[in-house]
Design a protein around this motif. Structure first.
Motif, PDB file in Angstrom:
ATOM      1  N   SER A 164      11.924  -6.252  -0.224  1.00 10.39           N
ATOM      2  CA  SER A 164      13.164  -5.735  -0.820  1.00 10.39           C
ATOM      3  C   SER A 164      13.005  -4.323  -1.364  1.00 10.39           C
ATOM      4  O   SER A 164      14.003  -3.621  -1.575  1.00 10.39           O
ATOM      5  CB  SER A 164      13.643  -6.668  -1.936  1.00 10.39           C
ATOM      6  N   VAL A 165      11.760  -3.895  -1.590  1.00 10.52           N
ATOM      7  CA  VAL A 165      11.526  -2.527  -2.063  1.00 10.52           C
ATOM      8  C   VAL A 165      10.841  -1.694  -0.973  1.00 10.52           C
ATOM      9  O   VAL A 165      10.174  -0.690  -1.250  1.00 10.52           O
ATOM     10  CB  VAL A 165      10.711  -2.508  -3.371  1.00 10.52           C
ATOM     11  N   ASP A 166      11.006  -2.147   0.287  1.00  9.10           N
ATOM     12  CA  ASP A 166      10.591  -1.387   1.470  1.00  9.10           C
ATOM     13  C   ASP A 166       9.086  -1.166   1.570  1.00  9.10           C
ATOM     14  O   ASP A 166       8.627  -0.130   2.079  1.00  9.10           O
ATOM     15  CB  ASP A 166      11.313  -0.029   1.515  1.00  9.10           C
ATOM     16  N   GLU A 167       8.299  -2.140   1.112  1.00  7.03           N
ATOM     17  CA  GLU A 167       6.861  -2.060   1.310  1.00  7.03           C
ATOM     18  C   GLU A 167       6.519  -2.288   2.785  1.00  7.03           C
ATOM     19  O   GLU A 167       7.229  -3.002   3.512  1.00  7.03           O
ATOM     20  CB  GLU A 167       6.153  -3.132   0.476  1.00  7.03           C
ATOM     21  N   ASP A 168       5.413  -1.713   3.223  1.00  7.63           N
ATOM     22  CA  ASP A 168       4.874  -1.964   4.558  1.00  7.63           C
ATOM     23  C   ASP A 168       4.010  -3.213   4.445  1.00  7.63           C
ATOM     24  O   ASP A 168       2.834  -3.141   4.094  1.00  7.63           O
ATOM     25  CB  ASP A 168       4.043  -0.761   5.017  1.00  7.63           C
ATOM     26  N   ILE A 212       5.005 -16.191  -0.183  1.00  9.74           N
ATOM     27  CA  ILE A 212       6.368 -16.006   0.317  1.00  9.74           C
ATOM     28  C   ILE A 212       7.212 -15.242  -0.696  1.00  9.74           C
ATOM     29  O   ILE A 212       7.928 -14.292  -0.355  1.00  9.74           O
ATOM     30  CB  ILE A 212       7.011 -17.371   0.658  1.00  9.74           C
ATOM     31  N   GLY A 213       7.130 -15.639  -1.966  1.00  5.67           N
ATOM     32  CA  GLY A 213       7.900 -14.955  -2.999  1.00  5.67           C
ATOM     33  C   GLY A 213       7.495 -13.505  -3.162  1.00  5.67           C
ATOM     34  O   GLY A 213       8.342 -12.614  -3.329  1.00  5.67           O
ATOM     35  N   TYR A 214       6.190 -13.253  -3.104  1.00  5.51           N
ATOM     36  CA  TYR A 214       5.700 -11.875  -3.214  1.00  5.51           C
ATOM     37  C   TYR A 214       6.180 -11.047  -2.027  1.00  5.51           C
ATOM     38  O   TYR A 214       6.639  -9.903  -2.189  1.00  5.51           O
ATOM     39  CB  TYR A 214       4.175 -11.879  -3.285  1.00  5.51           C
ATOM     40  N   HIS A 215       6.082 -11.620  -0.832  1.00  7.43           N
ATOM     41  CA  HIS A 215       6.519 -10.910   0.370  1.00  7.43           C
ATOM     42  C   HIS A 215       8.002 -10.577   0.304  1.00  7.43           C
ATOM     43  O   HIS A 215       8.423  -9.463   0.678  1.00  7.43           O
ATOM     44  CB  HIS A 215       6.224 -11.765   1.607  1.00  7.43           C
ATOM     45  N   ASP A 216       8.805 -11.511  -0.161  1.00  6.54           N
ATOM     46  CA  ASP A 216      10.249 -11.274  -0.246  1.00  6.54           C
ATOM     47  C   ASP A 216      10.558 -10.109  -1.179  1.00  6.54           C
ATOM     48  O   ASP A 216      11.381  -9.231  -0.859  1.00  6.54           O
ATOM     49  CB  ASP A 216      10.967 -12.533  -0.728  1.00  6.54           C
ATOM     50  N   GLY A 269      -5.463  -0.180   3.276  1.00  5.86           N
ATOM     51  CA  GLY A 269      -4.599  -1.341   3.139  1.00  5.86           C
ATOM     52  C   GLY A 269      -5.310  -2.483   2.439  1.00  5.86           C
ATOM     53  O   GLY A 269      -6.489  -2.395   2.093  1.00  5.86           O
ATOM     54  N   VAL A 270      -4.561  -3.561   2.240  1.00  4.84           N
ATOM     55  CA  VAL A 270      -5.052  -4.755   1.556  1.00  4.84           C
ATOM     56  C   VAL A 270      -4.753  -5.974   2.418  1.00  4.84           C
ATOM     57  O   VAL A 270      -3.643  -6.112   2.944  1.00  4.84           O
ATOM     58  CB  VAL A 270      -4.369  -4.942   0.184  1.00  4.84           C
ATOM     59  N   VAL A 271      -5.748  -6.849   2.559  1.00  2.68           N
ATOM     60  CA  VAL A 271      -5.542  -8.155   3.171  1.00  2.68           C
ATOM     61  C   VAL A 271      -5.724  -9.201   2.081  1.00  2.68           C
ATOM     62  O   VAL A 271      -6.815  -9.377   1.543  1.00  2.68           O
ATOM     63  CB  VAL A 271      -6.528  -8.407   4.331  1.00  2.68           C
ATOM     64  N   SER A 272      -4.644  -9.865   1.741  1.00  5.78           N
ATOM     65  CA  SER A 272      -4.664 -10.907   0.714  1.00  5.78           C
ATOM     66  C   SER A 272      -4.712 -12.265   1.398  1.00  5.78           C
ATOM     67  O   SER A 272      -3.809 -12.629   2.156  1.00  5.78           O
ATOM     68  CB  SER A 272      -3.410 -10.799  -0.162  1.00  5.78           C
ATOM     69  N   LEU A 273      -5.774 -13.014   1.141  1.00  7.04           N
ATOM     70  CA  LEU A 273      -5.972 -14.330   1.745  1.00  7.04           C
ATOM     71  C   LEU A 273      -5.675 -15.402   0.700  1.00  7.04           C
ATOM     72  O   LEU A 273      -6.459 -15.603  -0.226  1.00  7.04           O
ATOM     73  CB  LEU A 273      -7.408 -14.456   2.254  1.00  7.04           C
ATOM     74  N   LEU A 333       4.972  -3.934  -7.940  1.00  6.84           N
ATOM     75  CA  LEU A 333       5.613  -3.421  -6.732  1.00  6.84           C
ATOM     76  C   LEU A 333       6.593  -2.293  -7.040  1.00  6.84           C
ATOM     77  O   LEU A 333       7.244  -2.313  -8.080  1.00  6.84           O
ATOM     78  CB  LEU A 333       6.344  -4.571  -6.019  1.00  6.84           C
ATOM     79  N   PRO A 334       6.693  -1.300  -6.142  1.00  6.38           N
ATOM     80  CA  PRO A 334       5.970  -1.176  -4.870  1.00  6.38           C
ATOM     81  C   PRO A 334       4.574  -0.591  -5.059  1.00  6.38           C
ATOM     82  O   PRO A 334       4.360   0.273  -5.905  1.00  6.38           O
ATOM     83  CB  PRO A 334       6.845  -0.227  -4.059  1.00  6.38           C
ATOM     84  N   LEU A 335       3.637  -1.037  -4.232  1.00  5.63           N
ATOM     85  CA  LEU A 335       2.287  -0.510  -4.259  1.00  5.63           C
ATOM     86  C   LEU A 335       2.141   0.732  -3.381  1.00  5.63           C
ATOM     87  O   LEU A 335       1.217   1.515  -3.550  1.00  5.63           O
ATOM     88  CB  LEU A 335       1.279  -1.562  -3.773  1.00  5.63           C
ATOM     89  N   ASN A 336       3.042   0.860  -2.399  1.00  5.97           N
ATOM     90  CA  ASN A 336       3.026   1.997  -1.465  1.00  5.97           C
ATOM     91  C   ASN A 336       1.723   2.062  -0.670  1.00  5.97           C
ATOM     92  O   ASN A 336       1.153   3.137  -0.455  1.00  5.97           O
ATOM     93  CB  ASN A 336       3.275   3.311  -2.218  1.00  5.97           C
ATOM     94  N   VAL A 337       1.268   0.904  -0.227  1.00  6.41           N
ATOM     95  CA  VAL A 337       0.109   0.805   0.643  1.00  6.41           C
ATOM     96  C   VAL A 337       0.337  -0.375   1.576  1.00  6.41           C
ATOM     97  O   VAL A 337       1.047  -1.330   1.221  1.00  6.41           O
ATOM     98  CB  VAL A 337      -1.191   0.620  -0.178  1.00  6.41           C
ATOM     99  N   LYS A 338      -0.224  -0.316   2.777  1.00  8.67           N
ATOM    100  CA  LYS A 338      -0.043  -1.396   3.738  1.00  8.67           C
ATOM    101  C   LYS A 338      -0.678  -2.684   3.209  1.00  8.67           C
ATOM    102  O   LYS A 338      -1.788  -2.669   2.685  1.00  8.67           O
ATOM    103  CB  LYS A 338      -0.655  -1.025   5.086  1.00  8.67           C
ATOM    104  N   GLN A 339       0.033  -3.802   3.393  1.00  4.54           N
ATOM    105  CA  GLN A 339      -0.462  -5.089   2.936  1.00  4.54           C
ATOM    106  C   GLN A 339      -0.238  -6.153   4.004  1.00  4.54           C
ATOM    107  O   GLN A 339       0.819  -6.181   4.643  1.00  4.54           O
ATOM    108  CB  GLN A 339       0.268  -5.521   1.658  1.00  4.54           C
TER     109      GLN A 339
END
Length: 260
Positions: free
Chosen positions: A224-228, A216-220, A143-147, A193-199
């Motif tokens: 919408s493309v069913d990312e985890d 927020i915009g990235y998360h939205d 997975g990825v943690v984006s700070l 997107l989608p990256l198909n990896v947990k974020q």
């Protein structure tokens, strides 16, 4: 806390900026790995020392840390050079696995600010079906943690220009969104997107360097493309508090890593 081994500066390429600093817990085998990617809007005056405190903290918690440097805007011909350095640095873990007893089935990318951009972009290089211009990420990641990550280059450029500020995004990508639209599309994580990896996206509400609206915009769009994907907004945090191991906010980062 575990005892740290010595740090090891290791080249993954021939350029002076193509190296990383590896730390691993002493007397522990098969350590999970955190790849740390620093920020600084891809500018040469910022380097991996920005992330040294957090990598030391994580190594004390039982993780091996691979704190990577990469070529920045004064050292590259195009943005692809920087992004491909990150891919090469992550893939270089395969050559380090046996000597340093690394568990490459448990690798997480963590990036701050522009490092968040690079971490998310690197994750997009797992599935290469529609990306002939990319170098493949061979090392599997959990997975990825984006700070406070710059997950949307176009939005970040707009924020800078609205504030009458010269945008380091233009310098990195090679022009404005109008001048080089294809490069913005190829270089921006939101367009991959989608990256198909947990974020997990962690962002301070008080951030003035990379406003929380970017995450927020990235998360939205990712949702919408069913990312985890999970977005955590910290109400009392600015840009640097989330990478400071001496703050309460840092515990949120540690918990996100543990979940992944």
């Amino acid at each position: 806390m575990l005892t740290l081994s010595d740090s090891h500066k290791i080249q993954y390429g021939n350029h002076p900026s193509q190296y990383g600093v590896l730390r691993a817990p002493s007397h522990q085998r098969n350590s999970p790995v955190i790849v740390s990617i620093h920020g600084g809007f891809w500018r040469q005056k910022y380097d991996l020392d920005e992330n040294t405190p957090l990598t030391i903290d994580l190594t004390e918690r039982g993780y091996a840390t691979w704190n990577i440097e990469y070529r920045r805007t004064d050292e590259i011909e195009t943005w692809k050079d920087t992004c491909e350095d990150v891919i090469d640095a992550i893939n270089h873990l395969d050559t380090l696995q046996d000597e340093y007893s690394l568990d490459l089935s448990r690798v997480i990318l963590i990036g701050h600010s522009a490092g968040g951009h690079l971490a998310l972009w690197a994750a997009s290089c797992i599935d290469m079906s529609n990306a002939e211009y990319k170098k493949r990420l061979i090392t599997p990641i959990k997975g990825v943690v984006s700070l406070a990550g710059v997950a949307d280059l176009g939005k970040m450029w707009t924020i800078h220009t609205k504030n009458n500020t010269d945008s380091p995004v233009s310098t990195f990508v090679g022009g404005t969104p109008k001048e080089v639209p294809d490069d913005y599309h190829s270089a921006s994580p939101i367009e991959q997107l989608p990256l198909n990896v947990k974020q997990v996206l962690i962002h301070g509400k008080l951030d003035q360097h990379v406003p929380v609206d970017v995450s927020i915009g990235y998360h939205d769009k990712a949702s919408s493309v069913d990312e985890d994907i999970e977005l955590i907004i910290l109400p009392e945090a600015e840009h640097f508090k989330i990478v400071n191991p001496d703050t309460d906010e840092w515990q949120t980062v540690v918990e996100a890593i543990q979940k992944l």
